[in-house]
Design a protein around this motif. Structure first.
Motif, PDB file in Angstrom:
ATOM      1  N   VAL A  48     -31.077 -34.636  -6.302  1.00 44.40           N
ATOM      2  CA  VAL A  48     -31.310 -34.197  -7.683  1.00 44.40           C
ATOM      3  C   VAL A  48     -32.524 -33.275  -7.738  1.00 44.40           C
ATOM      4  O   VAL A  48     -33.568 -33.595  -7.172  1.00 44.40           O
ATOM      5  CB  VAL A  48     -31.560 -35.404  -8.620  1.00 44.40           C
ATOM      6  CG1 VAL A  48     -31.753 -34.951 -10.054  1.00 44.40           C
ATOM      7  CG2 VAL A  48     -30.440 -36.417  -8.516  1.00 44.40           C
ATOM      8  N   THR A  49     -32.367 -32.160  -8.451  1.00 40.26           N
ATOM      9  CA  THR A  49     -33.482 -31.268  -8.737  1.00 40.26           C
ATOM     10  C   THR A  49     -33.554 -31.065 -10.241  1.00 40.26           C
ATOM     11  O   THR A  49     -32.583 -30.607 -10.855  1.00 40.26           O
ATOM     12  CB  THR A  49     -33.299 -29.898  -8.043  1.00 40.26           C
ATOM     13  OG1 THR A  49     -33.202 -30.120  -6.639  1.00 40.26           O
ATOM     14  CG2 THR A  49     -34.464 -28.969  -8.335  1.00 40.26           C
ATOM     15  N   ALA A  91     -34.544 -30.777  -2.749  1.00 38.72           N
ATOM     16  CA  ALA A  91     -34.325 -31.501  -3.998  1.00 38.72           C
ATOM     17  C   ALA A  91     -35.609 -32.227  -4.418  1.00 38.72           C
ATOM     18  O   ALA A  91     -36.545 -32.345  -3.641  1.00 38.72           O
ATOM     19  CB  ALA A  91     -33.174 -32.498  -3.841  1.00 38.72           C
ATOM     20  N   ASP A  92     -35.630 -32.688  -5.671  1.00 39.67           N
ATOM     21  CA  ASP A  92     -36.769 -33.462  -6.172  1.00 39.67           C
ATOM     22  C   ASP A  92     -36.659 -34.941  -5.821  1.00 39.67           C
ATOM     23  O   ASP A  92     -37.654 -35.647  -5.733  1.00 39.67           O
ATOM     24  CB  ASP A  92     -36.876 -33.349  -7.695  1.00 39.67           C
ATOM     25  CG  ASP A  92     -37.236 -31.956  -8.162  1.00 39.67           C
ATOM     26  OD1 ASP A  92     -37.830 -31.194  -7.383  1.00 39.67           O
ATOM     27  OD2 ASP A  92     -36.915 -31.642  -9.322  1.00 39.67           O
ATOM     28  N   PRO A 119     -24.257 -36.482 -19.438  1.00 39.87           N
ATOM     29  CA  PRO A 119     -24.828 -35.196 -19.868  1.00 39.87           C
ATOM     30  C   PRO A 119     -26.357 -35.154 -19.848  1.00 39.87           C
ATOM     31  O   PRO A 119     -26.936 -34.070 -19.735  1.00 39.87           O
ATOM     32  CB  PRO A 119     -24.293 -35.031 -21.291  1.00 39.87           C
ATOM     33  CG  PRO A 119     -23.012 -35.800 -21.299  1.00 39.87           C
ATOM     34  CD  PRO A 119     -23.291 -36.993 -20.418  1.00 39.87           C
ATOM     35  N   LEU A 120     -27.008 -36.312 -19.940  1.00 34.50           N
ATOM     36  CA  LEU A 120     -28.464 -36.331 -19.836  1.00 34.50           C
ATOM     37  C   LEU A 120     -28.917 -35.816 -18.464  1.00 34.50           C
ATOM     38  O   LEU A 120     -29.962 -35.177 -18.343  1.00 34.50           O
ATOM     39  CB  LEU A 120     -29.011 -37.738 -20.063  1.00 34.50           C
ATOM     40  CG  LEU A 120     -28.843 -38.311 -21.459  1.00 34.50           C
ATOM     41  CD1 LEU A 120     -29.182 -39.802 -21.472  1.00 34.50           C
ATOM     42  CD2 LEU A 120     -29.691 -37.552 -22.464  1.00 34.50           C
ATOM     43  N   ARG A 121     -28.104 -36.089 -17.438  1.00 35.31           N
ATOM     44  CA  ARG A 121     -28.399 -35.612 -16.090  1.00 35.31           C
ATOM     45  C   ARG A 121     -27.850 -34.204 -15.880  1.00 35.31           C
ATOM     46  O   ARG A 121     -28.573 -33.314 -15.447  1.00 35.31           O
ATOM     47  CB  ARG A 121     -27.823 -36.547 -15.026  1.00 35.31           C
ATOM     48  CG  ARG A 121     -28.068 -36.064 -13.589  1.00 35.31           C
ATOM     49  CD  ARG A 121     -27.371 -36.958 -12.559  1.00 35.31           C
ATOM     50  NE  ARG A 121     -25.963 -37.129 -12.827  1.00 35.31           N
ATOM     51  CZ  ARG A 121     -25.018 -36.244 -12.503  1.00 35.31           C
ATOM     52  NH1 ARG A 121     -25.330 -35.118 -11.921  1.00 35.31           N
ATOM     53  NH2 ARG A 121     -23.751 -36.491 -12.775  1.00 35.31           N
ATOM     54  N   LYS A 126     -29.917 -30.103 -11.436  1.00 32.50           N
ATOM     55  CA  LYS A 126     -28.928 -29.628 -10.467  1.00 32.50           C
ATOM     56  C   LYS A 126     -28.744 -30.783  -9.488  1.00 32.50           C
ATOM     57  O   LYS A 126     -29.727 -31.274  -8.919  1.00 32.50           O
ATOM     58  CB  LYS A 126     -29.446 -28.380  -9.758  1.00 32.50           C
ATOM     59  CG  LYS A 126     -28.486 -27.820  -8.721  1.00 32.50           C
ATOM     60  CD  LYS A 126     -29.087 -26.590  -8.044  1.00 32.50           C
ATOM     61  CE  LYS A 126     -29.901 -27.096  -6.869  1.00 32.50           C
ATOM     62  NZ  LYS A 126     -30.457 -26.037  -6.019  1.00 32.50           N
ATOM     63  N   SER A 127     -27.511 -31.225  -9.321  1.00 35.61           N
ATOM     64  CA  SER A 127     -27.259 -32.380  -8.471  1.00 35.61           C
ATOM     65  C   SER A 127     -26.159 -32.092  -7.471  1.00 35.61           C
ATOM     66  O   SER A 127     -25.209 -31.367  -7.767  1.00 35.61           O
ATOM     67  CB  SER A 127     -26.823 -33.596  -9.295  1.00 35.61           C
ATOM     68  OG  SER A 127     -27.797 -33.938 -10.240  1.00 35.61           O
TER      69      SER A 127
END
Length: 136
Positions: A48-49, A91-92, A119-121, A126-127
């Motif tokens: 996840v970023t 990624a983060d 949708p929150l993600r 960017k995943s």
């Protein structure tokens, strides 16, 4: 139930390539096509970023655990500083979730509970999400 975010060191994970999995399956006398993966653990691996609202991503993290648990899901790792052994990681955060089997993971992914918060993600990050079957 909120899921705590671990920002400390990560536990090293060993990965097995599909080729090695096929070799191991062949060693057991079964072809990859006939191997029954329906009752093997499944793993969701997510890189996840963050790209948007940090508050919405925090809300997603606070709520997603409650959607995973009814499907037998269990967070095994959530880390923002993995030890990179090879290649580049940009990624983060990396997340690892275990499910009892592929069917449970897929049912969670399609559930109304998860779809309501996804949708929150997706709007704020960017995943790359991978679903893989385990060896046992």
């Amino acid at each position: 139930m909120p899921v705590a975010v671990d920002h400390g060191p990560c536990v090293a994970m060993h990965s097995v390539t599909l080729g090695r999995m096929r070799d191991q399956r062949s060693d057991l006398g079964a072809t990859a096509a006939s191997w029954d993966t329906s009752r093997m653990a499944a793993y969701l691996i997510v890189n996840v970023t963050a790209t948007g609202a940090v508050a919405e991503l925090a809300e997603y993290r606070d709520r997603v655990g409650a959607t995973v648990e009814p499907y037998g899901g269990k967070y095994l790792a959530r880390c923002s500083s993995p030890e990179v052994w090879e290649g580049e990681w940009d990624a983060d955060q990396v997340v690892l979730v275990q499910f009892p089997d592929l069917e449970s993971a897929r049912a969670w992914n399609e559930s109304a509970e998860y779809r309501a918060i996804a949708p929150l993600r997706t709007s704020n990050a960017k995943s790359v999400r991978l679903l893989v079957d385990g060896l046992e």
